[in-house]
Design an enzyme around this catalytic site. Structure first.
Site, PDB file in Angstrom:
ATOM      1  CD  GLU A  18      -2.898  -0.907   2.163  1.00  0.00           C
ATOM      2  OE1 GLU A  18      -4.456  -2.061   1.870  1.00  0.00           O
ATOM      3  OE2 GLU A  18      -2.704  -0.161   3.071  1.00  0.00           O
ATOM      4  CG  HIS A  50      -9.487   6.549   2.897  1.00  0.00           C
ATOM      5  ND1 HIS A  50      -9.126   6.315   1.323  1.00  0.00           N
ATOM      6  CD2 HIS A  50      -8.820   5.634   3.505  1.00  0.00           C
ATOM      7  CE1 HIS A  50      -9.088   4.731   0.831  1.00  0.00           C
ATOM      8  NE2 HIS A  50      -7.960   4.419   1.631  1.00  0.00           N
ATOM      9  NE  ARG A  63      -4.195   6.116   4.251  1.00  0.00           N
ATOM     10  CZ  ARG A  63      -4.474   5.256   5.167  1.00  0.00           C
ATOM     11  NH1 ARG A  63      -5.389   5.717   5.757  1.00  0.00           N
ATOM     12  NH2 ARG A  63      -4.710   3.813   4.358  1.00  0.00           N
ATOM     13  CG  HIS A 113      -9.448   6.700   6.354  1.00  0.00           C
ATOM     14  ND1 HIS A 113     -10.961   5.564   6.476  1.00  0.00           N
ATOM     15  CD2 HIS A 113      -9.043   6.549   6.496  1.00  0.00           C
ATOM     16  CE1 HIS A 113     -10.492   4.964   6.479  1.00  0.00           C
ATOM     17  NE2 HIS A 113      -9.070   4.780   6.608  1.00  0.00           N
ATOM     18  NE  ARG A 171      -4.953   5.082   9.679  1.00  0.00           N
ATOM     19  CZ  ARG A 171      -4.514   4.020   9.065  1.00  0.00           C
ATOM     20  NH1 ARG A 171      -4.564   2.941   9.227  1.00  0.00           N
ATOM     21  NH2 ARG A 171      -6.223   4.649   8.513  1.00  0.00           N
TER      22      ARG A 171
END
Length: 500
Positions: A114, A231, A277, A338, A373
């Site tokens: 990811e 997100h 992200r 998110h 994160r």
């Protein structure tokens, strides 16, 4: 009526709360509170997976380095390493509880990648990891004689006594609406996030920041609340977020495009779609604003249908329910609220500033996430912290919960008629002023307006809106105090922070 007592009161029945409950010794009576139905939690909705160093070509040092980079210099390096080192054991523990992780051709755990990760290290159950993990642990909790699961039961405030404060339980709203004091020798906050203070979020309806607000009022420090992660890719249908599209799609080659097919991420970051992200979310928002778009496209149609069905059945089903075939069509996506990178200051085993109170999972701020994160570190943190908190509680000398005594049934506060309208205005204010892009003027407006609401509703003790107002005020004041851009906190009137 008699007030209930228990050895351990766990507020929140997501992954962190259930990991703690299942790791406590069987002689301790555990009350596990779920604000809604047990299946309604962010853990169950998580798609991507759990980050763990299991490949011989990977290393803890590399995982730590990726986490620190994503955290934009705001992580606690010691906490990062301590949590990530426990990842293999956490995976083994989940496997032992029957979690059906996806396997590779050799029978080992399949690892995907990811954004922000330099290696394949994401253990997953197709693209429905959270659901698979949550179902396995919920089944185990229901089978344990010492665990009592109470659904549709929410905590509104913590009970404390003495100076310095000692937590003795919580004020709880029962399924029938009555309020009751619930006493415990140990209280564990596992209340999850706070995405529902925004109008568009991937979080369930129960994620309203209760744990942060309750702990702060009880005397706990909070931190990093300005770092609200958005997100990048929530499915957009009819102008609204209709579900989360896993970041793992980009890890497997999905490309972000404008409606005319033009890729734009390479112009924003050399890592393109695999950038952390916060960078991807801001890039999407920039392109949406620049071109007047309601969404951009995420395209993985170059992958074979059978491969997509095998790797992303959940995303395929979600999109198909809205008439989108991801094997032939791009997915309309836009950022939405998110994950809260900050929360109640706690060490790895959940210890807070208030004796008798622990905070684990998303509600806690351990320093693992910093300003942003890293993908799939959150479910890992839930398991590691839940198990560590349980071990720490079990090692303490036996303590009796506060004695039950007769009490009147408490009633909810006044001014109920005002709360729905204020809650809606509050969410829009947070979106406009404490969203993806922030400014000094907007943050000052948010702080002032929320402060006025808090003063106006002060007499309405016991109402859930109080928790939302408190946590939003804490978020807005933290964002106003951090005048430079950093990670998920982006100010249009400041330059990016320098990271050494």
């Amino acid at each position: 009526m008699t007030q209930p007592c228990t050895d351990v009161l766990i507020i929140g029945a997501g992954l962190a709360g259930m990991a703690a409950a299942l790791s406590l010794p069987p002689h301790l009576r555990v009350a596990l509170l779920s604000k809604g139905a047990a299946e309604e939690c962010a853990s169950a909705w998580a798609q991507g997976g759990i980050a763990a160093v299991l490949d011989a070509q990977d290393s803890i040092d590399d995982h730590v380095a990726d986490t620190l980079v994503a955290g934009a210099g705001q992580c606690d390096a010691q906490a990062v390493r301590a949590i990530l080192e426990q990842a293999p054991d956490a995976i083994d523990w989940l496997v032992a509880h029957g979690v059906p992780f996806t396997r590779d051709d050799s029978g080992g755990l399949h690892l995907t990648r990811e954004g922000g990760h330099g290696r394949r290290r994401i253990v997953h159950a197709a693209d429905c990891t959270g659901q698979a993990v949550h179902a396995a642990l919920l089944r185990a909790c229901r089978e344990r004689a010492n665990i009592d699961l109470h659904e549709h039961t929410s905590a509104l405030d913590l009970l404390t006594e003495g100076q310095p404060a000692h937590c003795t339980g919580a004020l709880v709203r029962l399924p029938d609406g009555r309020l009751q004091r619930w006493h415990a020798a140990h209280t564990v906050l596992a209340t999850g996030g706070l995405g529902q203070v925004y109008p568009a979020t991937t979080n369930p309806a129960t994620a309203t920041g209760d744990g942060v607000a309750m702990a702060w009022r009880a005397g706990c420090r909070v931190g990093d609340l300005e770092f609200m992660q958005f997100h990048p890719t929530a499915l957009q249908v009819g102008g609204r977020a209709a579900g989360l599209v896993s970041e793992a799609l980009r890890g497997e080659g999905a490309l972000l495009r404008l409606p005319d097919g033009t890729r734009f991420m390479p112009a924003h970051d050399e890592r393109a779609e695999l950038a952390p992200r916060d960078i991807v979310a801001r890039a999407i928002r920039h392109e949406m604003d620049r071109h007047g778009l309601a969404f951009v496209h995420l395209d993985i149609s170059h992958r074979p249908r059978a491969w997509l069905q095998s790797h992303f059945p959940g995303v395929m089903a979600l999109c198909a329910s809205h008439g989108i075939d991801i094997a032939t069509q791009p997915i309309a996506v836009a950022p939405c609220a998110h994950y809260a990178c900050g929360g109640v200051l706690a060490d790895i085993d959940g210890r807070t500033d208030v004796d008798g109170l622990r905070a684990i999972g998303e509600v806690a701020r351990t320093g693992l996430h910093g300003a942003n994160r890293l993908a799939s570190n959150s479910l890992l943190e839930c398991v590691v912290m839940g198990r560590a908190a349980a071990r720490a509680i079990a090692q303490q000398p036996a303590a009796a919960p506060a004695l039950a005594r007769p009490t009147e049934t408490l009633q909810a506060g006044a001014q109920e008629q005002d709360t729905a309208a204020i809650a809606q205005e509050l969410r829009q204010l947070m979106q406009d002023c404490v969203g993806i892009q922030r400014s000094d003027q907007g943050l000052a407006q948010a702080v002032q307006r929320i402060a006025a609401w808090r003063e106006r509703l002060a007499p309405a003790a016991g109402h859930a809106l109080r928790n939302q107002l408190d946590v939003c005020w804490l978020m807005a004041t933290a964002a106003a105090a951090r005048r430079e851009s950093c990670g998920a906190h982006s100010r249009i009137d400041a330059t990016p922070a320098l990271v050494e």
